[in-house]
Motif scaffolding. Structure first.
Motif, PDB file in Angstrom:
ATOM      1  N   ILE A 141       6.677   1.635   4.457  1.00  0.00           N
ATOM      2  CA  ILE A 141       7.605   1.616   3.203  1.00  0.00           C
ATOM      3  C   ILE A 141       7.075   2.268   2.172  1.00  0.00           C
ATOM      4  O   ILE A 141       7.657   3.052   1.244  1.00  0.00           O
ATOM      5  CB  ILE A 141       7.923   0.182   2.887  1.00  0.00           C
ATOM      6  N   GLY A 142       5.744   2.205   1.680  1.00  0.00           N
ATOM      7  CA  GLY A 142       5.127   2.830   0.687  1.00  0.00           C
ATOM      8  C   GLY A 142       4.962   4.401   0.908  1.00  0.00           C
ATOM      9  O   GLY A 142       5.525   5.007  -0.310  1.00  0.00           O
ATOM     10  N   LYS A 143       4.731   4.997   1.964  1.00  0.00           N
ATOM     11  CA  LYS A 143       4.944   6.327   1.803  1.00  0.00           C
ATOM     12  C   LYS A 143       6.518   6.935   1.807  1.00  0.00           C
ATOM     13  O   LYS A 143       6.514   7.838   1.313  1.00  0.00           O
ATOM     14  CB  LYS A 143       4.445   6.938   3.358  1.00  0.00           C
ATOM     15  N   GLY A 144       7.360   6.245   2.446  1.00  0.00           N
ATOM     16  CA  GLY A 144       8.767   6.503   2.147  1.00  0.00           C
ATOM     17  C   GLY A 144       9.187   6.382   0.951  1.00  0.00           C
ATOM     18  O   GLY A 144      10.136   7.187   0.628  1.00  0.00           O
ATOM     19  N   SER A 168       0.813  -1.116  -0.067  1.00  0.00           N
ATOM     20  CA  SER A 168       0.052   0.075   0.162  1.00  0.00           C
ATOM     21  C   SER A 168       0.697   1.279   0.113  1.00  0.00           C
ATOM     22  O   SER A 168       2.020   1.292   0.756  1.00  0.00           O
ATOM     23  CB  SER A 168      -0.939  -0.042   1.177  1.00  0.00           C
ATOM     24  N   VAL A 169       0.406   2.362  -0.691  1.00  0.00           N
ATOM     25  CA  VAL A 169       1.109   3.643  -0.574  1.00  0.00           C
ATOM     26  C   VAL A 169       0.887   4.267   0.774  1.00  0.00           C
ATOM     27  O   VAL A 169       1.745   4.935   0.926  1.00  0.00           O
ATOM     28  CB  VAL A 169       0.715   4.367  -1.598  1.00  0.00           C
ATOM     29  N   ASN A 170      -0.001   3.723   1.459  1.00  0.00           N
ATOM     30  CA  ASN A 170      -0.228   4.331   2.870  1.00  0.00           C
ATOM     31  C   ASN A 170       0.749   3.611   3.819  1.00  0.00           C
ATOM     32  O   ASN A 170       0.602   3.743   5.083  1.00  0.00           O
ATOM     33  CB  ASN A 170      -1.613   4.220   3.137  1.00  0.00           C
ATOM     34  N   SER A 171       1.346   2.581   3.521  1.00  0.00           N
ATOM     35  CA  SER A 171       2.183   1.491   4.286  1.00  0.00           C
ATOM     36  C   SER A 171       3.391   2.544   4.945  1.00  0.00           C
ATOM     37  O   SER A 171       3.709   3.557   3.878  1.00  0.00           O
ATOM     38  CB  SER A 171       2.571   0.354   3.793  1.00  0.00           C
TER      39      SER A 171
END
Length: 157
Positions: free
Chosen positions: A126-129, A121-124
């Protein structure tokens, strides 16, 4: 206030299929269960009727939630996405700077995330980072047990 979510054509189809299944198959089953329980007599002492009504309420809540998600869902046009930096639907190859492990992920919307399939997910964390990073960048990502550093090795669609 509702939150807009972005989906691939497959992810959006999956959501619509689930909603149609709940409306067309599960809703009539719930109504039938209530009718059968009602036919068994006194409703004030009928635990089966109460359970069927509760199950119907849960089903209606799930249908309502899916309808809300779909009303705020947007389809992503992959041809318009910039391949020079990491965005939703980017396929990335990253290297953990601590242990040298190389990982491949596809960044997707929350509803499509599946770690076993390599979709995060882009909200995880790693995804956000990783969002917005370019080739060669080092992403420093705060996770519960510290900071992870990942080097971006590849970006593709």
């Amino acid at each position: 206030m509702s939150k807009v979510s972005y989906y691939t054509p497959e992810g959006l189809k999956k959501l619509k299929d689930e909603l149609n299944y709940l409306r067309d198959i599960e809703r009539p089953k719930a109504s039938q269960a209530i009718g059968e329980a009602r036919d068994k007599g006194d409703l004030s002492e009928n635990a089966e009727y109460d359970a069927a009504k509760e199950a119907q309420g849960m089903l209606e809540m799930k249908i309502s939630k899916l309808e809300e998600v779909l009303s705020n869902a947007r389809l992503i046009d992959e041809s318009q996405l910039d391949v020079s930096k990491i965005l939703v639907l980017s396929k990335v190859k990253i290297k953990n700077q601590t242990n040298g492990m190389i990982m491949n992920y596809t960044l997707v919307a929350d509803g499509e995330a599946n770690l076993a399939a390599g979709k995060i997910s882009v909200n995880s964390p790693i995804g956000k980072g990783l969002l917005g990073k370019s080739l060669g960048d080092i992403a420093e990502i705060q996770v519960p047990n510290g900071v992870l550093k990942f080097e971006v090795l590849e970006i593709s669609r």
